[in-house]
Structure formats: C-alpha cells, structure tokens
Motif scaffolding. Structure first.
Motif, PDB file in Angstrom:
ATOM      1  N   ALA A 148       0.819  -1.216   0.000  1.00  0.00           N
ATOM      2  CA  ALA A 148       0.000   0.000   0.000  1.00  0.00           C
ATOM      3  C   ALA A 148       0.850   1.262   0.000  1.00  0.00           C
ATOM      4  N   ARG A 149       2.016   1.231   0.633  1.00  0.00           N
ATOM      5  CA  ARG A 149       2.843   2.442   0.725  1.00  0.00           C
ATOM      6  C   ARG A 149       3.266   2.945  -0.658  1.00  0.00           C
ATOM      7  N   ASP A 150       3.285   2.074  -1.651  1.00  0.00           N
ATOM      8  CA  ASP A 150       3.651   2.493  -3.001  1.00  0.00           C
ATOM      9  C   ASP A 150       2.607   3.423  -3.610  1.00  0.00           C
ATOM     10  N   TYR A 151       1.424   3.463  -3.010  1.00  0.00           N
ATOM     11  CA  TYR A 151       0.304   4.199  -3.598  1.00  0.00           C
ATOM     12  C   TYR A 151      -0.333   5.182  -2.618  1.00  0.00           C
ATOM     13  N   LYS A 191       0.605  15.186  -8.668  1.00  0.00           N
ATOM     14  CA  LYS A 191       1.365  14.611  -9.776  1.00  0.00           C
ATOM     15  C   LYS A 191       1.719  13.158  -9.496  1.00  0.00           C
ATOM     16  N   ALA A 192       2.167  12.876  -8.289  1.00  0.00           N
ATOM     17  CA  ALA A 192       2.510  11.507  -7.920  1.00  0.00           C
ATOM     18  C   ALA A 192       1.272  10.618  -7.906  1.00  0.00           C
ATOM     19  N   ALA A 193       0.161  11.170  -7.432  1.00  0.00           N
ATOM     20  CA  ALA A 193      -1.075  10.391  -7.376  1.00  0.00           C
ATOM     21  C   ALA A 193      -1.540   9.988  -8.767  1.00  0.00           C
ATOM     22  N   GLN A 194      -1.516  10.935  -9.700  1.00  0.00           N
ATOM     23  CA  GLN A 194      -1.956  10.629 -11.058  1.00  0.00           C
ATOM     24  C   GLN A 194      -1.020   9.637 -11.734  1.00  0.00           C
ATOM     25  N   ALA A 195       0.276   9.748 -11.453  1.00  0.00           N
ATOM     26  CA  ALA A 195       1.238   8.835 -12.066  1.00  0.00           C
ATOM     27  C   ALA A 195       1.023   7.394 -11.607  1.00  0.00           C
ATOM     28  N   LYS A 196       0.506   7.219 -10.408  1.00  0.00           N
ATOM     29  CA  LYS A 196       0.313   5.884  -9.842  1.00  0.00           C
ATOM     30  C   LYS A 196      -1.100   5.335 -10.055  1.00  0.00           C
ATOM     31  N   MET A 197      -2.006   6.157 -10.586  1.00  0.00           N
ATOM     32  CA  MET A 197      -3.391   5.728 -10.740  1.00  0.00           C
ATOM     33  C   MET A 197      -3.517   4.791 -11.939  1.00  0.00           C
TER      34      MET A 197
END
Length: 248
Positions: A148-151, A191-197
């Motif tokens: 989970a920490r990856d996201y 930005k990080a959230a969108q990259a991981k979605m």
C-alpha cells in the motif's frame, strides 16, 4: 451487439470457445505472469460462464490487445452474484433498482502502449451500456503489487475526492485490507497520485466514478484493488458525447 471498428482496432464480443480461450490467455499473462502462448487455465473461474467477454483486437495482425468481461445484473438485488461480492460487503447496493453491469478482468497486452486501445474499449463499453439500458457500472480496479505504501498519494487523492456516496458505500468483508480513508492523514501530491493511478480507474474517475474507502489486498493476483462504481446518469455530458462518438 455489432462489432466496433476504430482505426486499426476492432472491439467485439467473444463468439466461441476459442475467443474465450484467447481472452483467458491474455488475462493469465497480465494477471499471473504466464508466458505468451501458455495455457490459460490459471485464470479461469466460475464467473466466466455467466459473463459476456469483450475483445479488442488489432485488425492487421489479429492480436487480442485488450479484453474484459461483463456480468449483467437485473438490479442491485442480484449484487451477491458478482465477483466483487467475494471481497466487499455490498448490501447497500441491494437497493439500486436499475440494471447493473460488473466489468471485470480488464487488461491490456503488455507489449501494446497505444492510448487508442483504452479509447476503443470504453467506446465498446458505451455501446453495450446504451444497447442494454445499463444504469450502473462497477467492478474492482487494481493496483499492481500488494504494498500500500507504493500508492499512498493515489489513495489520499481517492479519499479526498472520490469516495462513494454514503448510501452506496461498500463495507469491509475481505480478511486483509488497507483502510486508507481512516489511516492516511497526508495530503496527496497530485502529480505523484496521477502517475500511480491505474488507467482503468483513472477513466472511471474522469466519468464521475467513486470508490470504496478501503483497498483489498489480493494475494492471489498480487494486487491491491478498490471497489469502483459509476452511475451512468452522473457521467458529465461532454464526456458522454465523446464516448458515444467513439461508440458510434
């Protein structure tokens, strides 16, 4: 439902056992790391028999580049028949009184990166929704891996902007979950959230979709997934027009 042709791709429903086997083989490769051409038995399950199976193929080579399955339910009263009901307590959705479709096992061939594949897949889904009067789409949207920490940024964004309405909110059922709405206090880095979605989830959200307040840790498939719902009447008109343009 007739096939949909856009550019180099065609979307169509599986017609026979060979089509289903091709979809299962792609699923085995994407979800279970099976080698190309390996037997598909590792991603067969009892739900396949009750589903329609959508294939997106490259018209030049015949390669299946995307697939997903569709379980049609008369209303929320049938929600217990869904794949998702194994993992989420969905009694709140039993009161949904319109036709529903669970979209599952959505996957794209790992060697194909063309954004038109997702566009054609959603065009086919739109045509299906219109043809059968579907009022809600739902399913499990998966993140690769079980850490989970990856996201964290993606989950924080889901918590802040995309949680299900209280009247439909799925409850915890699976034995292993990450309750991100309770546990995370950080503000998301957008930005990080969108990259991981995941692409599928990103598309759901752009159309007005919502998610559960927790992610299930699925050790069988090696994923984290969130329950995702989309009421068709909530799709923004401009996006609905774009989807119907592809579907047409």
């Amino acid at each position: 439902m007739p096939s949909l042709r856009k550019g180099r791709y065609r979307a169509r429903l599986a017609e026979d056992a060979a089509d289903l086997a091709a979809a299962q083989a792609l699923r085995a490769r994407v979800f279970r790391g099976a080698a190309d051409g390996a037997a598909a038995q590792d991603d067969r399950d009892p739900y396949d028999a009750d589903c329609a199976h959508m294939l997106v193929e490259d018209q030049r080579s015949g390669t299946i580049v995307c697939c997903f399955r569709l379980l049609h339910l008369r209303s929320g009263a049938d929600i217990g028949r869904s794949y998702s009901a194994q993992f989420y307590e969905l009694s709140a959705l039993q009161d949904f009184d319109g036709p529903m479709v669970e979209m599952g096992r959505f996957c794209i061939h790992p060697d194909w990166k063309d954004a038109d594949i997702v566009r054609v897949a959603w065009g086919a889904m739109t045509a299906y929704v219109d043809a059968f009067g579907v009022e809600m789409l739902f399913g499990c949207a998966s993140f690769h891996g079980t850490e989970a920490r990856d996201y964290y940024d993606a989950f924080a964004l889901l918590r802040d902007r995309h949680l299900a309405p209280a009247r439909w909110l799925p409850r915890v059922k699976a034995p292993s979950v990450f309750q991100f709405a309770r546990r995370l206090t950080r503000k998301p880095d957008l930005k990080a959230a969108q990259a991981k979605m995941p692409p599928l989830l990103r598309t759901y959200l752009l159309m007005g979709g919502w998610v559960s307040d927790h992610a299930v840790i699925d050790d069988d498939l090696g994923t984290l997934h969130v329950f995702t719902g989309l009421e068709i009447r909530s799709v923004p008109p401009a996006r609905a027009r774009l989807l119907r343009a592809v579907a047409g």
